[in-house]
Design a protein around this motif. Structure first.
Motif, PDB file in Angstrom:
ATOM      1  N   ASN A 151       0.832  -1.198   0.000  1.00 24.61           N
ATOM      2  CA  ASN A 151       0.000   0.000   0.000  1.00 24.61           C
ATOM      3  C   ASN A 151       0.875   1.259   0.000  1.00 24.61           C
ATOM      4  O   ASN A 151       0.627   2.206  -0.752  1.00 24.61           O
ATOM      5  N   ARG A 176      -4.490   2.079 -10.960  1.00 27.75           N
ATOM      6  CA  ARG A 176      -3.063   1.721 -10.941  1.00 27.75           C
ATOM      7  C   ARG A 176      -2.620   1.379  -9.513  1.00 27.75           C
ATOM      8  O   ARG A 176      -1.874   0.421  -9.306  1.00 27.75           O
ATOM      9  N   ARG A 177      -3.087   2.159  -8.532  1.00 20.12           N
ATOM     10  CA  ARG A 177      -2.716   1.837  -7.145  1.00 20.12           C
ATOM     11  C   ARG A 177      -3.283   0.475  -6.737  1.00 20.12           C
ATOM     12  O   ARG A 177      -2.607  -0.338  -6.114  1.00 20.12           O
ATOM     13  N   ASP A 178      -4.540   0.226  -7.116  1.00 19.20           N
ATOM     14  CA  ASP A 178      -5.147  -1.073  -6.813  1.00 19.20           C
ATOM     15  C   ASP A 178      -4.344  -2.212  -7.431  1.00 19.20           C
ATOM     16  O   ASP A 178      -4.141  -3.264  -6.815  1.00 19.20           O
ATOM     17  N   VAL A 207      -1.138  -2.194  -8.272  1.00 21.23           N
ATOM     18  CA  VAL A 207       0.158  -2.379  -7.593  1.00 21.23           C
ATOM     19  C   VAL A 207      -0.059  -3.277  -6.372  1.00 21.23           C
ATOM     20  O   VAL A 207       0.712  -4.207  -6.114  1.00 21.23           O
ATOM     21  N   ARG A 208      -1.140  -3.016  -5.627  1.00 21.10           N
ATOM     22  CA  ARG A 208      -1.407  -3.836  -4.432  1.00 21.10           C
ATOM     23  C   ARG A 208      -1.752  -5.280  -4.804  1.00 21.10           C
ATOM     24  O   ARG A 208      -1.162  -6.222  -4.273  1.00 21.10           O
ATOM     25  N   ALA A 253       2.279   1.613  -3.406  1.00 19.84           N
ATOM     26  CA  ALA A 253       1.261   2.066  -4.365  1.00 19.84           C
ATOM     27  C   ALA A 253       1.092   3.584  -4.298  1.00 19.84           C
ATOM     28  O   ALA A 253       0.899   4.241  -5.322  1.00 19.84           O
ATOM     29  N   TRP A 254       1.169   4.142  -3.100  1.00 18.10           N
ATOM     30  CA  TRP A 254       1.017   5.599  -2.955  1.00 18.10           C
ATOM     31  C   TRP A 254       2.294   6.350  -3.300  1.00 18.10           C
ATOM     32  O   TRP A 254       2.250   7.466  -3.813  1.00 18.10           O
TER      33      TRP A 254
END
Lengths: 275, 169
Positions: A236, A255-257, A259-260, A239-240
């Motif tokens: 997380n 994209r963040r989702d 990466v996680r 991702a940020w």
């Protein structure tokens, strides 16, 4: 969508190609497979004065394997590397990622070095080179030098290559014993540009994760063998930290989702390979 | 190391579907335009011109390739095959082409030439190609009419006929 005017030189030797690069002072582009350069020319994102075709230089497509390091020369096509005998054992990450590089039709012509020279943020081969700690061998009339992949990519489609240099070869270190390797990617269509791609290398004591498609250059982190919620937290945070942007293909949140979730599943797969 | 100037044309010699041809091209001419405009081989279609759609897929020296991502001057001495070379003779279709017709694997037909060239190459390289391989290779093509399912059915039918030794119809 037609390229702007350019002169064309078909080099008969590496020396001839380097002569042109030195003479043109940055206004020449190297043509190998053309699968990255031709779209750039047609869209006129590149308007070089000269295109130097290295496709006929003898011997530029012969792989060298020395002490577990795979040396991939400038003329080697992606499809040829994909069927290189023993690749799955010697370089499992490359074997897993290569089928995601473009389409069968572009892999048949596109070169491995060309993809690295192009340095697209979503490119699988730059990601693998960074994940494996490989190096880029550059040649010019002034001499030769080798650059660590982790220092080679300097930004969006920019690299440490100087104007009179060309990539002569790439060195991909072989698989370490006692390490698991995995690659996963999410795109709208298999073979399209990666929205997010992840390479994971897991050993008894560490997790190495490299992420493509989010930043301008592949991003790499090394963690201890986290698991459970500690791993979720690390993913997380990653991702940020990666400065994801919105574009026509995906927004920052997707994209963040990815990466996680891809991070989690790729690390899990690499851990299974280790066990 | 001859240098071809931007405003000069040079003679490019190659074989097109088995016939030796020679036509003139300047450095920036794309192979897709060269085939259509200089050689009159308009079966190869031009869609996106940056390698995404697959309509211009042909064979260069036995491997599938995008004609729009190749310069005409690059194919000096090469063997080029296009959709015009698939049918065994006028009025007859290849096994693959016939399967496309029977399974309604095309509607407008714009993407068809490229898809036929990719699948024809796949089946000659990998006679045991299964649905996964077929879909993998089809991934390099866009079709906006069929929804792909009839194309997959036609490809599976064709590869099984080719395996059982059926010749062109």
């Amino acid at each position: 969508m037609k390229p702007a005017l350019f002169d064309y030189v078909r080099a008969d030797s590496l020396d001839e190609a380097l002569d042109v690069l030195a003479a043109e002072q940055g206004d020449a582009r190297v043509l190998a497979g053309g699968q990255s350069l031709l779209p750039m020319l047609s869209m006129r994102l590149a308007r070089p004065r000269v295109v130097v075709d290295i496709g006929r230089i003898p011997g530029l497509d012969v792989i060298e394997a020395a002490k577990d390091v795979l040396v991939v020369p400038a003329g080697l096509r992606q499809a040829t590397l994909l069927v290189h005998p023993g690749l799955e054992r010697s370089h499992p990450l490359l074997a897993a990622a290569l089928p995601w590089v473009g389409h069968a039709q572009t892999r048949a012509r596109g070169t491995v070095c060309g993809s690295v020279a192009h340095a697209d943020p979503s490119g699988e081969l730059p990601l693998c080179l960074v994940a494996l700690g490989g190096s880029v061998r550059l040649a010019s009339k002034r001499g030769r030098r080798s650059v660590d992949a982790r220092e080679f990519f300097t930004g969006l489609m920019s690299t440490d290559r100087r104007e009179d240099e060309m990539i002569e070869a790439l060195a991909f270190p072989g698989a370490k014993r006692e390490a698991g390797y995995a690659f996963r990617e999410f795109g709208r269509r298999h073979g399209d540009f990666a929205i997010v791609s992840v390479a994971a290398i897991v050993t008894a004591v560490a997790i190495e994760i490299s992420v493509g498609g989010v930043n301008d250059v592949p991003a790499r982190r090394v963690w201890p063998r986290l698991d459970g919620s500690a791993l979720d937290d690390a993913l997380n945070t990653l991702a940020w930290e990666l400065d994801a942007r919105d574009d026509i293909h995906a927004d920052q949140r997707l994209r963040r989702d990815l990466v996680r979730s891809l991070g989690r599943s790729t690390i899990a797969e690499a851990s299974r390979c280790l066990a | 190391m001859p240098r071809l100037r931007r405003d000069e044309t040079t003679s490019v010699r190659f074989t097109l579907n088995g016939e030796a041809v020679s036509r003139r091209a300047d450095p920036r001419m794309l192979l897709s335009d060269f085939l259509r405009h200089e050689c009159g081989a308009t079966g190869t279609h031009v869609g996106c011109e940056h390698g995404v759609c697959g309509a211009c897929t042909i064979r260069i020296d036995g491997t599938m390739a995008r004609a729009c991502l190749t310069l005409a001057v690059q194919v000096e001495g090469a063997e080029i095959e296009t959709v015009e070379g698939l049918a065994p003779e006028p009025g007859r279709l290849s096994v693959l082409q016939d399967a496309f017709r029977r399974h309604h694997a095309l509607q407008c037909g714009f993407c068809t030439a490229g898809i036929l060239m990719s699948l024809d190459t796949l089946f000659s390289d990998e006679p045991e190609a299964d649905e996964v391989r077929i879909r993998d290779v089809l991934g390099g093509h866009l079709c906006r009419c069929t929804g792909y399912e009839p194309i997959v059915r036609a490809a599976l039918d064709a590869v099984s006929r080719l395996r059982s030794g059926k010749t062109n119809v």
